[in-house]
Motif scaffolding. Structure first.
Motif, mmCIF file in Angstrom:
data_model
loop_
_atom_site.group_PDB
_atom_site.id
_atom_site.type_symbol
_atom_site.label_atom_id
_atom_site.label_comp_id
_atom_site.label_asym_id
_atom_site.label_seq_id
_atom_site.Cartn_x
_atom_site.Cartn_y
_atom_site.Cartn_z
ATOM 1 N N ALA A 198 29.870 35.160 51.233
ATOM 2 C CA ALA A 198 30.913 34.969 50.222
ATOM 3 C C ALA A 198 30.794 33.586 49.617
ATOM 4 C CB ALA A 198 32.306 35.145 50.837
ATOM 5 N N ALA A 199 31.106 33.495 48.344
ATOM 6 C CA ALA A 199 31.118 32.215 47.644
ATOM 7 C C ALA A 199 32.213 32.242 46.592
ATOM 8 C CB ALA A 199 29.767 31.934 47.007
ATOM 9 N N LEU A 200 32.994 31.171 46.516
ATOM 10 C CA LEU A 200 34.062 31.050 45.532
ATOM 11 C C LEU A 200 33.693 30.016 44.484
ATOM 12 C CD1 LEU A 200 35.822 32.698 47.528
ATOM 13 C CD2 LEU A 200 37.701 31.136 46.985
ATOM 14 N N VAL A 201 33.962 30.342 43.232
ATOM 15 C CA VAL A 201 33.815 29.402 42.125
ATOM 16 C C VAL A 201 34.996 29.607 41.189
ATOM 17 C CG1 VAL A 201 31.295 29.316 42.255
ATOM 18 C CG2 VAL A 201 32.403 30.990 40.754
ATOM 19 N N GLY A 202 35.138 28.720 40.230
ATOM 20 C CA GLY A 202 36.193 28.873 39.251
ATOM 21 C C GLY A 202 35.671 29.498 37.977
ATOM 22 N N CYS A 203 36.484 30.333 37.369
ATOM 23 C CA CYS A 203 36.168 30.843 36.044
ATOM 24 C C CYS A 203 37.190 30.264 35.072
ATOM 25 C CB CYS A 203 36.158 32.367 36.005
ATOM 26 S SG CYS A 203 37.739 33.160 36.313
ATOM 27 N N PRO A 204 36.782 29.979 33.834
ATOM 28 C CA PRO A 204 37.680 29.279 32.904
ATOM 29 C C PRO A 204 38.894 30.113 32.535
ATOM 30 C CG PRO A 204 35.700 30.049 31.782
ATOM 31 C CD PRO A 204 35.477 30.289 33.243
ATOM 32 N N GLU A 215 41.401 26.906 35.495
ATOM 33 C CA GLU A 215 40.479 27.744 36.255
ATOM 34 C C GLU A 215 41.244 28.797 37.026
ATOM 35 O OE1 GLU A 215 38.434 24.821 38.708
ATOM 36 O OE2 GLU A 215 36.609 25.142 37.575
ATOM 37 N N ARG A 216 40.590 29.905 37.291
ATOM 38 C CA ARG A 216 41.077 30.898 38.244
ATOM 39 C C ARG A 216 39.981 31.135 39.276
ATOM 40 N NH1 ARG A 216 45.904 33.508 36.691
ATOM 41 N NH2 ARG A 216 46.543 32.945 34.571
ATOM 42 N N VAL A 217 40.358 31.702 40.398
ATOM 43 C CA VAL A 217 39.459 31.799 41.544
ATOM 44 C C VAL A 217 38.654 33.102 41.467
ATOM 45 C CG1 VAL A 217 39.288 31.758 44.045
ATOM 46 C CG2 VAL A 217 41.144 30.520 42.904
ATOM 47 N N CYS A 218 37.336 32.960 41.474
ATOM 48 C CA CYS A 218 36.431 34.105 41.463
ATOM 49 C C CYS A 218 35.658 34.151 42.779
ATOM 50 C CB CYS A 218 35.438 34.002 40.311
ATOM 51 S SG CYS A 218 36.199 34.031 38.695
ATOM 52 N N ALA A 219 35.578 35.315 43.354
ATOM 53 C CA ALA A 219 34.838 35.498 44.607
ATOM 54 C C ALA A 219 33.621 36.371 44.349
ATOM 55 C CB ALA A 219 35.733 36.146 45.656
ATOM 56 N N TYR A 220 32.481 35.909 44.818
ATOM 57 C CA TYR A 220 31.248 36.699 44.814
ATOM 58 C C TYR A 220 30.884 36.978 46.263
ATOM 59 C CZ TYR A 220 30.793 35.556 39.889
ATOM 60 O OH TYR A 220 31.011 35.445 38.540
ATOM 61 N N VAL A 221 30.614 38.241 46.563
ATOM 62 C CA VAL A 221 30.337 38.621 47.948
ATOM 63 C C VAL A 221 29.149 39.561 48.021
ATOM 64 C CG1 VAL A 221 32.779 38.407 48.580
ATOM 65 C CG2 VAL A 221 31.877 40.645 47.939
ATOM 66 N N THR A 222 28.511 39.568 49.185
ATOM 67 C CA THR A 222 27.552 40.619 49.532
ATOM 68 C C THR A 222 28.101 41.345 50.751
ATOM 69 O OG1 THR A 222 26.270 39.130 50.938
ATOM 70 C CG2 THR A 222 25.592 39.318 48.634
ATOM 71 N N HIS A 236 28.476 29.629 38.897
ATOM 72 C CA HIS A 236 29.314 29.041 37.842
ATOM 73 C C HIS A 236 28.875 29.555 36.471
ATOM 74 C CE1 HIS A 236 31.981 26.219 39.851
ATOM 75 N NE2 HIS A 236 30.992 25.847 40.643
ATOM 76 N N GLU A 237 27.571 29.633 36.260
ATOM 77 C CA GLU A 237 27.069 30.148 34.982
ATOM 78 C C GLU A 237 27.508 31.593 34.775
ATOM 79 O OE1 GLU A 237 22.885 29.594 35.317
ATOM 80 O OE2 GLU A 237 22.982 27.410 35.061
ATOM 81 N N ARG A 238 27.467 32.369 35.836
ATOM 82 C CA ARG A 238 27.875 33.772 35.756
ATOM 83 C C ARG A 238 29.380 33.887 35.476
ATOM 84 N NH1 ARG A 238 25.064 38.200 38.199
ATOM 85 N NH2 ARG A 238 26.361 40.085 38.278
ATOM 86 N N ALA A 239 30.158 33.004 36.131
ATOM 87 C CA ALA A 239 31.616 33.062 35.991
ATOM 88 C C ALA A 239 32.099 32.520 34.655
ATOM 89 C CB ALA A 239 32.271 32.292 37.125
#
Length: 531
Positions: A447-453, A459-466, A517-520
């Motif tokens: 899991a990794a968290l980044v911000g999306c604009p 920012e809001r919290v975005c989670a990417y997971v496998t 971050h680029e994806r978000a």
């Protein structure tokens, strides 16, 4: 001088002058105090705290919304040399168990209920794990744990010589006055330590830059358990001898009603507060016309907001940057063009220095992006029990973890963060802490968290997971339910979740968050689905 000296000056100057008005959600009228009235309450509370065994240097914690009780409790603690530790109301058992234990808190004050949550039961449930927590006092409580019965209804000032007590307990300017926890990248909160000297070294030049005085009316809806609300809604009015107007639950319509009645001249909050007020201002006549300054920090101020503010309210929009560790270290000036607030985070305040350096710690020329460092009189004095994290070099420079540029006139612009923190509505999201909880989910392998604009919150919290083998899907609702079951604060919950076949990694296996971050950057969360 220390903060109680300024309090004494204001009481002597105008006992009958209003000190504060405290508005509570659901109540039409505020609770108000003059300086003389509040001083009598503070005297009684200080003597009561001492009678309950609070020693000089003891930590007194409180988990309270904005209200007169927090101001009075802080002053009572300062008078007997106790360390004041405000805690955000969003924290729950897991965060509190660590914070109260780490601080070795002697006494905790909570509301009985706030926003539908039972704080009294939560606090009592924590006591079995916290042997040094001798007292839990509940505002609106009953019996032995009632804040009112223990500290307000008994005439403690008649049971001791309060003048001698306060003289004996008087803290020095460099004694620890405040302990405030901040979330970082270490997976656990850090306890930031401030003194009267460091806090006043921020408040005084801040107020001078804006030309604030005792005739100003300070409106504060930002939480006073956060450094913004604490410094500029609690301490600054004491220094100025001004009236403070406090709102406990942010609601823009209520704020406008309060502004119409109180005619505030100053406030400070993150950009969502400003956006909410500007949206309603055109339909509310002159309710906001008394406001001279709106200071915004925590995220860039959108150009559209500054333009709308110029058309709908009289306030000068001031952009600022700071940290729990420093208070506001840079601010635009009242005489600056409006564009300064849009495209910069201000110029350094007196008694502080900032610089931008390269990876080797060498100062960079104007316009170059690098690591932002700060030093000066308002810099905190350390992290509680974590001297290893106090990264101040021999010249006094503290690495902020932010990336920035500085122009030829000394104005800085925050361009990114080296710290692994998402800032949602001015509130730091402890990324590592949330990620560690997500890793406990039976379906999640990484899991990794980044911000999306986000235009409103920054920012809001975005989670990417496998996912582990055998799992094919995971919904955002599933993840949120799991996090809530593990007592995570709602403000920290992700608002977007995407399952990826693999997270981008370096050859050594480290997750490449810049790619996430680029994806978000292109994510726009549906307003109807926002939490």
């Amino acid at each position: 001088m220390i903060i109680t000296d300024y309090w004494g000056i204001q009481v002597a100057r105008g006992q009958g002058c209003r000190a504060l008005s405290s508005y509570q959600a659901g109540e039409n009228n505020p609770v108000s105090f003059t300086y003389g009235e509040l001083d009598a309450v503070v005297t009684r509370m200080g003597a009561g705290l001492a009678a309950l065994g609070v020693e000089k240097g003891s930590v007194v914690s409180c988990q309270l919304p904005n209200g007169w009780q927090m101001t009075a409790l802080f002053l009572a603690c300062a008078r007997i040399g106790a360390v004041f530790n405000p805690l955000m109301p969003i924290f729950r058992e897991r965060e509190l168990r660590f914070m109260l234990g780490h601080a070795r808190s002697h006494l905790l004050v909570v509301p009985k209920h706030f926003r539908g949550f039972d704080y009294a039961s939560m606090a009592e449930g924590l006591r079995t794990d916290l042997p040094e927590l001798r007292h839990v006092l509940v505002i609106g409580g009953d019996g032995h744990n009632s804040f009112e019965q223990q500290l307000l209804e008994r005439e403690w000032e008649k049971h001791c010589d309060t003048q001698a007590l306060f003289a004996e307990r008087r803290p020095q300017a460099d004694d620890i006055l405040q302990l405030l926890f901040t979330s970082g990248t270490t997976g656990e909160p850090k306890g930031v330590l401030h003194t009267s000297r460091t806090l006043l070294s921020n408040i005084i030049p801040y107020a001078e830059r804006l030309g604030l005085g005792h005739e100003d009316i300070i409106f504060m809806a930002s939480p006073m358990a956060h450094q913004t609300g604490f410094l500029y809604g609690l301490m600054m009015p004491i220094y100025l001898g001004a009236a403070a107007v406090l709102q406990d639950v942010w609601d823009a319509r209520t704020a406008i009603r309060i502004a119409a009645a109180e005619r505030p001249t100053f406030t400070m909050a993150s950009t969502p507060f400003l956006a909410d007020l500007i949206e309603l201002a055109p339909d509310n006549g002159d309710a906001l016309t008394s406001l001279r300054f709106f200071v915004s920090a925590g995220a860039p101020i959108p150009e559209s907001l500054v333009e709308k503010a110029g058309n709908s309210i009289n306030a000068k929009i001031i952009s600022a940057w700071g940290m729990t560790e420093t208070g506001a270290a840079t601010m635009t000036r009242p005489q600056d063009d409006p564009e300064r607030a849009i495209y910069s985070d201000g110029v350094v305040l007196p008694l502080m220095d900032v610089r931008v350096v390269d990876d080797a710690g060498l100062a960079l020329p104007a316009g170059s992006e690098g690591h932002l460092q700060v030093r000066g009189a308002s810099l905190f004095v350390g992290y509680l029990k974590r001297p290893d994290l106090y990264g101040v070099d021999a010249q006094g420079w503290f690495s902020t973890g932010d990336l920035a540029r500085m122009d030829a006139q000394g104005y800085i612009r925050i361009t990114g963060r080296t710290k692994d923190v998402v800032i949602r509505g001015g509130e730091n999201i402890p990324v590592v802490e949330v990620e560690n909880l997500l890793y406990k989910h039976p379906a999640i392998s990484a899991a990794a968290l980044v911000g999306c604009p986000d235009e409103r919150l920054g920012e809001r919290v975005c989670a990417y997971v496998t996912l582990h083998d055998g799992y094919t899907e995971l919904s955002l609702d599933d993840a949120v339910t799991f996090l809530l079951e593990h007592s995570l604060s709602r403000n920290y919950l992700p608002e977007y979740l995407e399952v990826l076949p693999a997270l981008p990694r370096t050859p050594s296996g480290k997750i490449q968050k810049f790619k996430l971050h680029e994806r978000a950057a292109n994510i726009r969360i549906d307003p109807a689905k926002r939490r």
